[in-house]
Design a protein around this motif. Structure first.
Motif, mmCIF file in Angstrom:
data_model
loop_
_atom_site.group_PDB
_atom_site.id
_atom_site.type_symbol
_atom_site.label_atom_id
_atom_site.label_comp_id
_atom_site.label_asym_id
_atom_site.label_seq_id
_atom_site.Cartn_x
_atom_site.Cartn_y
_atom_site.Cartn_z
ATOM 1 N N SER A 48 21.084 57.262 5.821
ATOM 2 C CA SER A 48 21.714 55.973 5.870
ATOM 3 C C SER A 48 20.542 55.106 4.875
ATOM 4 C CB SER A 48 21.248 55.323 7.207
ATOM 5 O OG SER A 48 22.334 55.985 7.985
ATOM 6 N N GLY A 49 20.193 54.484 4.092
ATOM 7 C CA GLY A 49 18.895 54.360 3.109
ATOM 8 C C GLY A 49 19.503 54.589 1.575
ATOM 9 N N ASP B 292 15.411 61.816 10.855
ATOM 10 C CA ASP B 292 14.982 60.321 10.420
ATOM 11 C C ASP B 292 14.131 60.231 9.831
ATOM 12 O OD1 ASP B 292 13.491 59.642 12.623
ATOM 13 O OD2 ASP B 292 15.831 58.652 13.321
ATOM 14 N N ARG B 293 13.851 58.135 9.634
ATOM 15 C CA ARG B 293 12.383 58.553 8.956
ATOM 16 C C ARG B 293 11.470 58.253 10.212
ATOM 17 N NH1 ARG B 293 9.777 53.475 8.807
ATOM 18 N NH2 ARG B 293 10.370 51.781 10.500
ATOM 19 N N ARG C 250 25.279 49.242 8.071
ATOM 20 C CA ARG C 250 23.883 48.643 8.333
ATOM 21 C C ARG C 250 23.985 47.796 8.678
ATOM 22 N NH1 ARG C 250 20.422 51.127 5.376
ATOM 23 N NH2 ARG C 250 18.870 49.793 5.181
ATOM 24 N N TYR D 152 26.323 58.397 12.072
ATOM 25 C CA TYR D 152 25.587 57.160 11.953
ATOM 26 C C TYR D 152 25.619 56.200 13.427
ATOM 27 C CZ TYR D 152 24.061 51.396 10.901
ATOM 28 O OH TYR D 152 23.543 50.983 11.258
ATOM 29 N N SER E 284 15.047 54.550 5.442
ATOM 30 C CA SER E 284 16.197 53.800 5.366
ATOM 31 C C SER E 284 16.372 53.094 5.127
ATOM 32 C CB SER E 284 15.591 53.578 7.024
ATOM 33 O OG SER E 284 14.967 52.507 7.974
ATOM 34 N N TRP F 204 14.170 49.157 9.157
ATOM 35 C CA TRP F 204 14.342 49.810 7.768
ATOM 36 C C TRP F 204 13.561 50.285 7.706
ATOM 37 C CZ3 TRP F 204 18.530 50.667 9.981
ATOM 38 C CH2 TRP F 204 19.802 49.558 9.744
#
Length: 256
Positions: A53-54, A191-192, A14, A202, A3, A27
């Motif tokens: 988102s990254g 997500d991560r 973001r 988002y 992210s 992040w």
């Protein structure tokens, strides 16, 4: 898988999160063991996008991650700043790579210099230039020339939405003929942290969180009662009952 990002785009939510809700701006990178676990659960032959988102080319273990995902069609969306540094990895593993081009970009000239040099790489992936909003004529003309000369370069146009999420688009959105959001029907996003969502919209407050890979399998999340209920609400014309969907104007059909 990450992210983190190395670019500050005006339309990116973001940046607003970092200023107004720094507690949500956590992040970082997905642990490699989680990538390995996820890779074992994805059926071969499907297409996966390695961004959320990254800036995916910032992920420190790209080669290891890509090797674990062998047998899949892989693509990612990048701002292009690391194309040359990561060119060998990209050429070896990716089926497609999308370069996002944004309006009023102070780094726009440098971005196209890097992209132009990247296009000289032999046996590279399909390159998609995603033009977001109203791009100046100089950059647009150059990209169009690349697309005319190179069959492995294509252009897609996208309309912009509000920085806070997929709403208040600059043009009317496209609704699919079946009348149901295609992302809700066909996609999952991870997500991560291993949190799973029905789409890549988002969602920093995790309103549409379906489950976690730390406690559930990918298959069990896909076939869960919660996801089935959300799909039913979409089919009944009641997408507003799904937490994030009530404020989302996107129907899974991008337009330019």
């Amino acid at each position: 898988m990450t992210s983190r990002c190395n670019k500050a785009c005006a339309m990116c939510g973001r940046r607003k999160i970092e200023k107004q809700h720094p507690e949500l701006a956590n992040w970082g990178d997905m642990p490699l063991d989680l990538v390995y676990s996820l890779a074992k659960q994805i059926p071969h032959g499907v297409f996966i996008q390695l961004h959320n988102s990254g800036e995916p080319l910032l992920y420190p273990h790209l080669d290891e991650a890509f090797r674990s995902l062998a047998g899949l069609y892989m693509g990612l969306n990048t701002n292009g700043k690391l194309l040359l540094e990561r060119q060998d990895t990209i050429r070896a593993h990716l089926s497609t790579i999308t370069i996002s081009v944004i309006p009023d970009d102070r780094e726009g000239g440098t971005q196209l210099l890097i992209a132009g040099e990247f296009l000289e790489i032999e046996h590279g992936p399909l390159v998609v230039f995603r033009l977001l909003g109203d791009i100046d004529s100089g950059r647009k003309s150059l990209i169009e020339k690349w697309a005319q000369r190179n069959p492995k370069v294509i252009i897609c146009h996208r309309i912009l939405h509000a920085p806070e999420g997929s709403h208040d688009y600059e043009k009317p959105v496209t609704i699919p003929e079946i009348g149901v959001c295609l992302e809700m029907l066909h996609k999952l996003a991870v997500d991560r942290f291993g949190n799973v969502y029905p789409c890549v919209r988002y969602d920093p407050e995790r309103k549409n969180l379906l489950g976690s890979l730390h406690t559930q399998s990918l298959s069990s999340i896909w076939n869960s009662g919660l996801r089935a209920q959300w799909v039913r609400w979409h089919l009944e014309g009641a997408r507003h009952r799904v937490p994030l969907c009530q404020s989302c104007h996107f129907w899974g059909v991008p337009r330019g």
